[in-house]
Structures are given as structure tokens and as C-alpha cells.
Write a protein that holds these residues in place. Structure first.
Motif, PDB file in Angstrom:
ATOM      1  N   ALA A 188       0.833  -1.203   0.000  1.00 16.66           N
ATOM      2  CA  ALA A 188       0.000   0.000   0.000  1.00 16.66           C
ATOM      3  C   ALA A 188       0.867   1.252   0.000  1.00 16.66           C
ATOM      4  O   ALA A 188       0.612   2.201  -0.745  1.00 16.66           O
ATOM      5  CB  ALA A 188      -0.913   0.000   1.213  1.00 16.66           C
ATOM      6  N   HIS A 189       1.902   1.251   0.816  1.00 12.71           N
ATOM      7  CA  HIS A 189       2.713   2.463   0.921  1.00 12.71           C
ATOM      8  C   HIS A 189       3.565   2.691  -0.330  1.00 12.71           C
ATOM      9  O   HIS A 189       4.151   3.760  -0.488  1.00 12.71           O
ATOM     10  CB  HIS A 189       3.565   2.412   2.203  1.00 12.71           C
ATOM     11  N   THR A 190       3.631   1.712  -1.220  1.00 12.02           N
ATOM     12  CA  THR A 190       4.365   1.927  -2.476  1.00 12.02           C
ATOM     13  C   THR A 190       3.704   3.016  -3.335  1.00 12.02           C
ATOM     14  O   THR A 190       4.339   3.599  -4.207  1.00 12.02           O
ATOM     15  CB  THR A 190       4.512   0.610  -3.285  1.00 12.02           C
ATOM     16  N   GLY A 192       1.672   5.614  -1.820  1.00 11.02           N
ATOM     17  CA  GLY A 192       1.075   6.684  -1.028  1.00 11.02           C
ATOM     18  C   GLY A 192       2.007   7.805  -0.600  1.00 11.02           C
ATOM     19  O   GLY A 192       3.198   7.815  -0.887  1.00 11.02           O
ATOM     20  N   THR A 193       1.413   8.732   0.105  1.00 14.35           N
ATOM     21  CA  THR A 193       2.178   9.857   0.655  1.00 14.35           C
ATOM     22  C   THR A 193       1.931   9.935   2.159  1.00 14.35           C
ATOM     23  O   THR A 193       0.993   9.347   2.681  1.00 14.35           O
ATOM     24  CB  THR A 193       1.722  11.200   0.043  1.00 14.35           C
ATOM     25  N   THR A 194       2.785  10.683   2.827  1.00 11.53           N
ATOM     26  CA  THR A 194       2.575  10.949   4.244  1.00 11.53           C
ATOM     27  C   THR A 194       2.743  12.439   4.506  1.00 11.53           C
ATOM     28  O   THR A 194       3.474  13.121   3.791  1.00 11.53           O
ATOM     29  CB  THR A 194       3.565  10.165   5.129  1.00 11.53           C
ATOM     30  N   ALA A 195       2.088  12.886   5.554  1.00  9.33           N
ATOM     31  CA  ALA A 195       2.309  14.264   5.998  1.00  9.33           C
ATOM     32  C   ALA A 195       3.646  14.305   6.742  1.00  9.33           C
ATOM     33  O   ALA A 195       4.024  13.319   7.396  1.00  9.33           O
ATOM     34  CB  ALA A 195       1.181  14.687   6.923  1.00  9.33           C
ATOM     35  N   CYS A 196       4.343  15.432   6.653  1.00 14.62           N
ATOM     36  CA  CYS A 196       5.604  15.597   7.392  1.00 14.62           C
ATOM     37  C   CYS A 196       5.403  15.347   8.887  1.00 14.62           C
ATOM     38  O   CYS A 196       6.336  14.962   9.591  1.00 14.62           O
ATOM     39  CB  CYS A 196       6.159  17.004   7.190  1.00 14.62           C
TER      40      CYS A 196
HETATM   41  C1  HEM Z   1       1.490  -1.312   9.848  1.00 14.95           C
HETATM   42  C2  HEM Z   1       0.463  -0.576   9.984  1.00 14.95           C
HETATM   43  C3  HEM Z   1       0.332   0.753   9.322  1.00 14.95           C
HETATM   44  C4  HEM Z   1       0.647   1.978   9.820  1.00 14.95           C
HETATM   45  C5  HEM Z   1       1.200   2.276  11.201  1.00 14.95           C
HETATM   46  C6  HEM Z   1       0.353   2.941   8.797  1.00 14.95           C
HETATM   47  C7  HEM Z   1       0.537   4.292   8.932  1.00 14.95           C
HETATM   48  C8  HEM Z   1       0.388   5.215   7.922  1.00 14.95           C
HETATM   49  C9  HEM Z   1       0.665   6.614   8.023  1.00 14.95           C
HETATM   50  C10 HEM Z   1       1.165   7.321   9.271  1.00 14.95           C
HETATM   51  C11 HEM Z   1       0.401   7.173   6.831  1.00 14.95           C
HETATM   52  C12 HEM Z   1       0.477   8.646   6.465  1.00 14.95           C
HETATM   53  C13 HEM Z   1      -0.897   9.238   6.693  1.00 14.95           C
HETATM   54  C14 HEM Z   1      -1.052  10.675   6.320  1.00 14.95           C
HETATM   55  O1  HEM Z   1      -0.113  11.457   6.429  1.00 14.95           O
HETATM   56  O2  HEM Z   1      -2.156  11.053   5.877  1.00 14.95           O
HETATM   57  C15 HEM Z   1      -0.055   6.138   5.969  1.00 14.95           C
HETATM   58  C16 HEM Z   1      -0.420   6.312   4.663  1.00 14.95           C
HETATM   59  C17 HEM Z   1      -0.996   5.327   3.905  1.00 14.95           C
HETATM   60  N1  HEM Z   1      -1.329   4.063   4.320  1.00 14.95           N
HETATM   61 FE1  HEM Z   1      -0.684   3.158   5.966  1.00 14.95          FE
HETATM   62  N2  HEM Z   1      -0.136   2.299   7.710  1.00 14.95           N
HETATM   63  C18 HEM Z   1      -0.172   0.969   7.976  1.00 14.95           C
HETATM   64  C19 HEM Z   1      -0.633  -0.035   7.149  1.00 14.95           C
HETATM   65  C20 HEM Z   1      -1.339   0.200   6.001  1.00 14.95           C
HETATM   66  C21 HEM Z   1      -2.116  -0.788   5.296  1.00 14.95           C
HETATM   67  C22 HEM Z   1      -2.295  -2.236   5.736  1.00 14.95           C
HETATM   68  C23 HEM Z   1      -2.644  -0.176   4.209  1.00 14.95           C
HETATM   69  C24 HEM Z   1      -3.554  -0.723   3.151  1.00 14.95           C
HETATM   70  C25 HEM Z   1      -3.618  -1.964   2.792  1.00 14.95           C
HETATM   71  C26 HEM Z   1      -2.190   1.199   4.239  1.00 14.95           C
HETATM   72  C27 HEM Z   1      -2.451   2.139   3.282  1.00 14.95           C
HETATM   73  C28 HEM Z   1      -1.917   3.406   3.268  1.00 14.95           C
HETATM   74  C29 HEM Z   1      -1.923   4.265   2.111  1.00 14.95           C
HETATM   75  C30 HEM Z   1      -2.407   3.894   0.725  1.00 14.95           C
HETATM   76  C31 HEM Z   1      -1.347   5.492   2.525  1.00 14.95           C
HETATM   77  C32 HEM Z   1      -1.146   6.730   1.679  1.00 14.95           C
HETATM   78  C33 HEM Z   1      -2.350   7.640   1.813  1.00 14.95           C
HETATM   79  C34 HEM Z   1      -2.257   8.859   0.926  1.00 14.95           C
HETATM   80  O3  HEM Z   1      -1.387   8.965   0.075  1.00 14.95           O
HETATM   81  O4  HEM Z   1      -3.123   9.733   1.109  1.00 14.95           O
HETATM   82  N3  HEM Z   1      -1.423   1.396   5.340  1.00 14.95           N
HETATM   83  N4  HEM Z   1      -0.056   4.934   6.653  1.00 14.95           N
END
Ligand code: HEM
Length: 319
Positions: A188-190, A192-196
């Protein structure tokens, strides 16, 4: 009399079996709303074409839906107060509600009362993955919508500052393995973006596991005292496209948020990452295929089926 007794026993077992075996199905709407999946697909395609960042947003939405009350669309509910699940601290920044609402209103026009919001979330996440050049997978459907959405129930979402053992146990509680943890957060994180906001504490604490050159890059994007809302890619050099680059980044100290980086500090999750980065030429394909399987698994967490829950008329309110 005997025949009647046998009938009763058979009926009882048939009923019990049918009920306990009830589960999600492939093509659940094929007869009741044949265009359900194509409608969701078109709405997602359109949204991602307008804003490529929407793919990640929709994928994240399913994770946050499934981890609280199961995959039942509870995160979509908005009662009007601040006590809704979607307002939990761990759900900060979760979005994509507009896309789900758009698909739902189109579906209600064509097949009123048939397609659940929970299924729309699951289908939209799959279509978002595909739009980001990730793997296609068949999404079993038949989820029903939950009636409960409470901020307190979302208190235990995985957190970026959780130690690896906590992340593992939070996934295990949902029936997901260490491998699923790596696949789902990596896959998923491949895109996405995160906030600073989530990166700055690591930089302020001089996290020694961040590659030194990369540290400078991150600091320049998220300077001390700067805007915490600035967004940066989670997968450096390869944002928007589904691939295994994020695993390489994590291995090389270029993980952006802590919960990604810690995946390479635990023997088991490190071994799993390495297995997808092996010299094996098909490792890339395996990562995509296994990610898809993990998504199907995540999409089945605590689902409501049969007579449980309801089919909401609008996604942000119970009937
Ligand atoms: C290990 C547990 C996980 C943690 C602690 C975590 C935490 C985070 C955090 C802190 C962000 C940044 C959020 C922001 O700044 O808006 C993020 C983004 C994201 N997460 Fe996770 N995540 C986890 C697992 C997952 C899983 C399992 C998925 C989906 C299957 C996922 C999907 C995403 C996506 C797609 C983004 C990018 C969102 C965007 O670009 O707006 N994450 N995650």
C-alpha cells in the motif's frame, strides 16, 4: 413419523451448515446488480484520472474500515458529532468518502438497496490498486453494512510509532500474519504519501536507522518548525506506481515512516522482505500476487453477512 423426524434432522443440519458456511462470494451481485462492479470501476477510474493521489486514498480507506468493527463501512458514517469512528486520531487524514458516495448514488439509482457501502469500499480499493498499475484480483462480495461507528472503537488502530511487536500483534488479532503485515503495508505504501507530521519526530530524534544521505533529503522536505501538513512520498523515487521499490528502500534505510522502517529490524519481517527482493526474477511478480491475496484476506476481516447489519441507502448514515 420416522420420515418426518429424518426430514427435521436433515433440515436442521442443512440450515446450520448453510448458515455457518455463509461467506463472501465471488460475483455476489451478478444477478441482482450486474453492473455493480463496473460502476465502481468507472467512478474510481475517473477520480484517479483527475487526481492520481486518489488511488492511495481509496486503498487506505479500506484498511481503516476493516481494522475497526470489520469491513462494514463503519468508517463512512457521519452522525454529525465528534464521536464518529472516522474522527479517531488514528483515522486522521483518511479520505475518499466522496468517491464512495458517488459510486453509491449511481448504484442506488440503478439497483436500489442492493449494493453495500462496505463492498463499494472493497471494490474501490481493488480498482485503485489496478489504477496504480498494481495487480488485479477478484474481490469476494456480499458484505453488509454495520450500524455502529464509535470513535472509541478505533482507539487501537496500528500506529506509526508502535514497536514492531505491537504492529505484529495488532495484525495477528485480525487474523493477519507477519507476511500480511509486510505485504499490506509495503504494497500500500508503495503508492502513497505521508504528511511531514509523521516524519518530523524521527528527524528531530536523529533516528540513526535512516540512511545519512536520505536523512538530509527528508530534512529538506520537512524542515524543523516547518509545515507539518506538507506531503511527501512514502516510496521515494517511485510514488504513484505499484512496485517493490519500497521494500528496497526499507532495506536501504530509506523508509519514510517509522512503521515501515521497523519492518527491517525484526528477524522475521526482515526475512520476509528479503524473500521478495531475492535474485529470483519472479520476486516482483510474487510480491504483487501475494499482496493481492493479502488484500482479499484483509477484506474478509469481521465481515457481516446474511442477515447481519443492513444495506445502507446512503453511505454516511445508517438507515
Ligand atoms: C502497519 C500498519 C500501518 C501503519 C502504522 C500505517 C501508517 C500510515 C501513516 C502514518 C500514513 C500517512 C498518513 C497521512 O499522512 O495522511 C499512511 C499512509 C498510507 N497508508 Fe498506511 N499504515 C499501515 C498499514 C497500512 C495498510 C495495511 C494499508 C492498506 C492496505 C495502508 C495504506 C496506506 C496508504 C495507501 C497510505 C497513503 C495515503 C495517501 O497517500 O493519502 N497502510 N499509513
Amino acid at each position: 413419523m420416522l420420515t418426518f423426524a429424518i426430514f427435521l434432522v436433515l433440515f436442521y443440519f442443512h440450515y446450520q451448515l448453510g448458515f455457518s458456511e455463509a461467506q463472501l462470494q465471488f460475483g455476489f451481485y451478478s444477478r441482482t446488480c450486474p453492473s455493480a462492479e463496473s460502476i465502481v470501476h468507472d467512478v474510481v477510474q475517473h477520480a484517479v484520472a483527475k487526481d492520481p493521489g486518489k488511488a492511495a486514498v481509496l486503498l487506505r480507506l479500506q484498511f481503516h474500515d476493516c481494522f475497526v468493527e470489520g469491513c462494514d463501512g463503519s468508517i463512512l458514517i457521519k452522525h454529525g458529532g465528534n464521536d464518529d469512528e472516522r474522527f479517531a486520531a488514528g483515522n486522521a487524514g483518511v479520505a475518499g468518502f466522496d468517491v464512495i458516495d458517488e459510486a453509491k448514488s449511481e448504484l442506488e439509482r440503478l439497483c436500489p438497496g442492493i449494493v453495500s457501502c462496505a463492498d463499494i469500499v472493497a471494490l474501490a480499493a481493488r480498482d485503485a490498486v489496478v489504477a496504480a498499475k498494481g495487480p488485479f484480483y477478484v474481490v469476494p462480495t456480499g458484505r453488509r453494512d454495520g450500524r455502529i461507528a464509535n470513535v472509541g472503537h478505533a482507539a487501537n488502530l496500528p500506529d506509526d510509532k508502535d514497536p514492531i511487536n505491537t504492529l505484529k500483534s495488532k495484525f495477528r488479532e485480525k487474523g493477519l500474519s507477519d507476511q500480511d503485515l509486510v505485504l499490506l503495508s509495503g504494497g500500500a505504501h508503495t503508492i502513497g504519501t505521508t504528511a511531514c507530521f509523521f516524519v518530523m519526530p524521527r528527524l528531530d530524534a536523529q533516528d540513526p536507522t535512516i540512511n545519512k544521505e536520505f536523512f538530509k533529503i527528508l530534512r529538506s522536505k520537512c524542515p524543523q518548525g516547518g509545515d507539518v501538513n506538507v506531503r511527501i512520498p512514502l516510496d521515494w523515487d517511485s510514488q504513484f506506481v505499484f512496485d517493490d521499490q519500497i521494500l528496497r528502500n526499507i532495506r536501504n534505510g530509506r523508509g519514510v515512516i517509522l512503521s515501515d522502517s521497523v519492518l527491517y529490524r525484526d528477524n522475521n519481517t526482515k526475512r520476509i522482505i528479503d524473500s521478495y527482493l531475492g535474485t529470483n526474477r519472479s520476486s516482483k511478480a510474487n510480491f504483487a500476487t501475494d499482496f493481492a491475496k493479502a488484500m482479499v484476506k484483509m477484506g474478509a476481516i469481521g465481515v457481516k453477512i446474511g442477515v447481519e447489519g443492513e444495506i445502507r441507502r446512503i453511505c454516511n448514515a445508517t438507515n
